[in-house]
Design a protein around this motif. Structure first.
Motif, short mmCIF file in Angstrom:
data_model
loop_
_atom_site.label_atom_id
_atom_site.label_comp_id
_atom_site.label_asym_id
_atom_site.label_seq_id
_atom_site.Cartn_x
_atom_site.Cartn_y
_atom_site.Cartn_z
N CYS A 1 0.83 -1.21 0.00
CA CYS A 1 0.00 0.00 0.00
C CYS A 1 0.87 1.26 0.00
CB CYS A 1 -0.94 0.00 1.20
SG CYS A 1 -2.32 -1.17 1.03
N ALA A 2 2.05 1.17 0.62
CA ALA A 2 2.96 2.31 0.60
C ALA A 2 3.35 2.63 -0.84
CB ALA A 2 4.20 2.00 1.43
N GLU A 3 3.57 1.59 -1.64
CA GLU A 3 3.92 1.79 -3.04
C GLU A 3 2.71 2.29 -3.83
OE1 GLU A 3 5.75 -0.73 -6.85
OE2 GLU A 3 5.65 -1.66 -4.87
N LYS A 4 1.56 1.71 -3.56
CA LYS A 4 0.34 2.07 -4.29
C LYS A 4 -0.06 3.52 -4.03
CE LYS A 4 -4.58 0.83 -4.61
NZ LYS A 4 -5.65 -0.09 -4.12
N TYR A 5 0.05 3.96 -2.78
CA TYR A 5 -0.39 5.30 -2.41
C TYR A 5 0.76 6.30 -2.25
CZ TYR A 5 -4.97 3.19 -1.45
OH TYR A 5 -6.18 2.54 -1.56
N ASN A 6 1.97 5.90 -2.66
CA ASN A 6 3.14 6.77 -2.54
C ASN A 6 3.32 7.25 -1.11
OD1 ASN A 6 5.41 8.20 -3.27
ND2 ASN A 6 4.30 9.94 -4.16
N ASN A 7 3.22 6.31 -0.16
CA ASN A 7 3.41 6.59 1.27
C ASN A 7 2.37 7.56 1.85
OD1 ASN A 7 6.60 6.41 0.11
ND2 ASN A 7 6.05 5.06 1.80
N CYS A 8 1.24 7.65 1.18
CA CYS A 8 0.16 8.51 1.67
C CYS A 8 -0.99 7.67 2.23
CB CYS A 8 -0.37 9.40 0.55
SG CYS A 8 0.80 10.67 0.03
N CYS A 9 -1.89 8.33 2.94
CA CYS A 9 -2.99 7.61 3.58
C CYS A 9 -4.18 7.44 2.64
CB CYS A 9 -3.43 8.35 4.84
SG CYS A 9 -4.26 9.94 4.53
N SER A 10 -4.19 8.15 1.52
CA SER A 10 -5.36 8.11 0.64
C SER A 10 -5.00 8.60 -0.76
CB SER A 10 -6.47 9.01 1.22
OG SER A 10 -6.01 10.35 1.26
N ASP A 11 -5.92 8.38 -1.69
CA ASP A 11 -5.73 8.91 -3.04
C ASP A 11 -5.70 10.44 -3.02
OD1 ASP A 11 -5.56 6.55 -4.61
OD2 ASP A 11 -7.72 6.25 -4.43
N ALA A 12 -6.52 11.03 -2.13
CA ALA A 12 -6.58 12.50 -2.05
C ALA A 12 -5.22 13.07 -1.68
CB ALA A 12 -7.64 12.92 -1.03
N CYS A 13 -4.57 12.47 -0.68
CA CYS A 13 -3.25 12.96 -0.26
C CYS A 13 -2.19 12.63 -1.31
CB CYS A 13 -2.87 12.36 1.09
SG CYS A 13 -3.67 13.17 2.50
N LYS A 14 -2.35 11.50 -1.96
CA LYS A 14 -1.41 11.13 -3.03
C LYS A 14 -1.47 12.16 -4.16
CE LYS A 14 -0.51 7.53 -6.47
NZ LYS A 14 -1.02 6.28 -7.08
N ASP A 15 -2.68 12.58 -4.50
CA ASP A 15 -2.85 13.59 -5.56
C ASP A 15 -2.21 14.92 -5.16
OD1 ASP A 15 -4.23 11.73 -7.02
OD2 ASP A 15 -6.22 12.50 -6.51
N ILE A 16 -2.36 15.31 -3.89
CA ILE A 16 -1.77 16.56 -3.42
C ILE A 16 -0.25 16.49 -3.48
CG2 ILE A 16 -1.39 17.98 -1.34
CD1 ILE A 16 -4.30 17.39 -0.57
N LEU A 17 0.29 15.34 -3.15
CA LEU A 17 1.75 15.16 -3.14
C LEU A 17 2.34 15.31 -4.54
CD1 LEU A 17 3.83 14.52 -0.90
CD2 LEU A 17 3.77 12.15 -1.66
N GLU A 18 1.55 15.08 -5.55
CA GLU A 18 2.03 15.17 -6.93
C GLU A 18 1.98 16.59 -7.47
OE1 GLU A 18 -0.48 12.36 -8.88
OE2 GLU A 18 0.61 10.61 -8.12
N LEU A 19 1.40 17.51 -6.68
CA LEU A 19 1.34 18.91 -7.09
C LEU A 19 2.68 19.59 -6.86
CD1 LEU A 19 -2.09 19.88 -5.45
CD2 LEU A 19 -1.67 19.44 -7.89
N PRO A 20 2.95 20.72 -7.55
CA PRO A 20 4.18 21.48 -7.28
C PRO A 20 4.24 21.89 -5.81
CG PRO A 20 3.10 22.25 -9.28
CD PRO A 20 2.13 21.32 -8.63
#
Length: 343
Positions: free
Chosen positions: A293-312
């Motif tokens: 899940c760490a790999e799937k969500y890029n060490n985030c707790c959710s898709d929402a946080c994963k999406d934010i992490l991909e922002l500048p």
């Protein structure tokens, strides 16, 4: 010299993770009246910083509570300096059970109203009249007595990954709540053996004194907490009644006591007891996450946080501007984003 470390925490973490320096992680506490906490704090900072000590120390008029790491080559000097303070002479040092030396990345010493937030009025009872301290062997003997009730004096996310067999583990978020639960639970059982434990002993020190004050007859506390217990059962070759991990409040987030995994990943339900903090700086939710899940969500707790992490980074900072999350901890049914496997 500056009495605070102003270096960016991310740089300090990277330095800590990459260093080969051997360090010893320890904790200690002592209830003692300190007339001038700020003066004592500054003195301690100067001496510990010069020795390369890292960690978190709380100082109040009621005493000191410390979780730190010390360079191995400076450990004896550190002990000499610490024990030169008369009221800290020979204070028990709880040495970590499972230590990689990566527990802390900076030295932070804070003056607070209390060294542990308990919600109690210390002037209303004798805080030094604590319960009977017991070692590992005595703890085991008491645990096998049918007249004994064992209560875990830690928070739900701590006991979730590890606890003593047969212990009552209240579903609470804070030590203040824990005290009330223990009091309510034992209200009609004041003649039972009340056996309490926590990580290193400090919470039980105050809790056992309070329980004695309100009328409980046979109050016992595990001397040195889970950390000391784990060392004693290993050294003495006696039964280990603790199962799983001991949660710790540093970068390790846990130390392995037994190989039992009693918790699950909060995202997929796979057996797992590895706590992590959501990588999104605007969240930092503490939760259990497996490697998949760490790999799937890029060490985030959710898709929402994963999406934010991909922002500048600039956009991320804008989104979290003015928001103080504090310490966010996952609990089923409470999280805004994460959906556990049982949801």
């Amino acid at each position: 010299m500056a009495l605070y470390n102003r270096v960016d925490g991310r740089l300090l973490k990277e330095k800590m993770r990459s260093t080969l320096e051997k360090r010893v992680t320890i904790s200690f506490y002592k209830y003692h009246h300190i007339t001038n906490p700020q003066e004592f704090r500054d003195q301690l900072y100067r001496e510990f910083d010069a020795l390369g000590v890292l960690g978190r120390i709380y100082i109040a008029t009621e005493g000191v509570n410390a979780q730190i790491s010390v360079p191995e080559h400076n450990f004896n000097t550190f002990k000499t300096r610490l024990y030169s303070v008369d009221w800290l002479n020979n204070v028990r040092l709880n040495i970590a059970v499972d230590d990689n030396g990566k527990s802390f990345f900076k030295l932070k010493i804070l003056v607070r109203k209390k060294i542990v937030a308990d919600g109690l009025d210390d002037s209303s009872f004798d805080v030094t009249d604590s319960g009977t301290h017991v070692d590992a062997a005595t703890f085991n003997k008491l645990a096998e007595d049918p007249n004994t009730i064992i209560i875990d004096m830690r928070n739900h996310y701590e006991s979730e990954v590890g606890h003593f067999k047969g212990a009552i583990c209240p579903d609470v978020d804070t030590f203040r709540e824990e005290l009330q639960v223990a009091e309510d639970l034992m209200r009609d059982q004041k003649d039972k053996n009340l056996l309490m434990y926590c990580t290193g002993g400090i919470r039980c020190e105050k809790a056992s004194a309070w329980m004695k004050h309100i009328g409980f007859k046979n109050v016992f506390q595990l001397n040195g907490g889970i950390i000391k217990y784990a060392q004693e059962v290993k050294d003495q070759g006696i039964e280990n009644k603790f199962i799983g991990k001991n949660f710790v409040f540093d970068e390790r987030l846990g130390e392995r006591i037994t190989e039992d995994i009693i918790a699950v990943c909060h995202q997929c339900g796979k057996p797992c007891d590895d706590h992590t903090n959501c990588k999104n700086d605007g969240c930092h939710l503490l939760f259990i996450q497996c490697t998949e899940c760490a790999e799937k969500y890029n060490n985030c707790c959710s898709d929402a946080c994963k999406d934010i992490l991909e922002l500048p980074e600039e956009q991320q900072r804008e989104l979290r501007k003015g928001i103080n999350k504090g310490r966010q901890v996952f609990k089923k049914g409470r999280s805004e984003h994460i959906r556990s496997h049982e949801s």
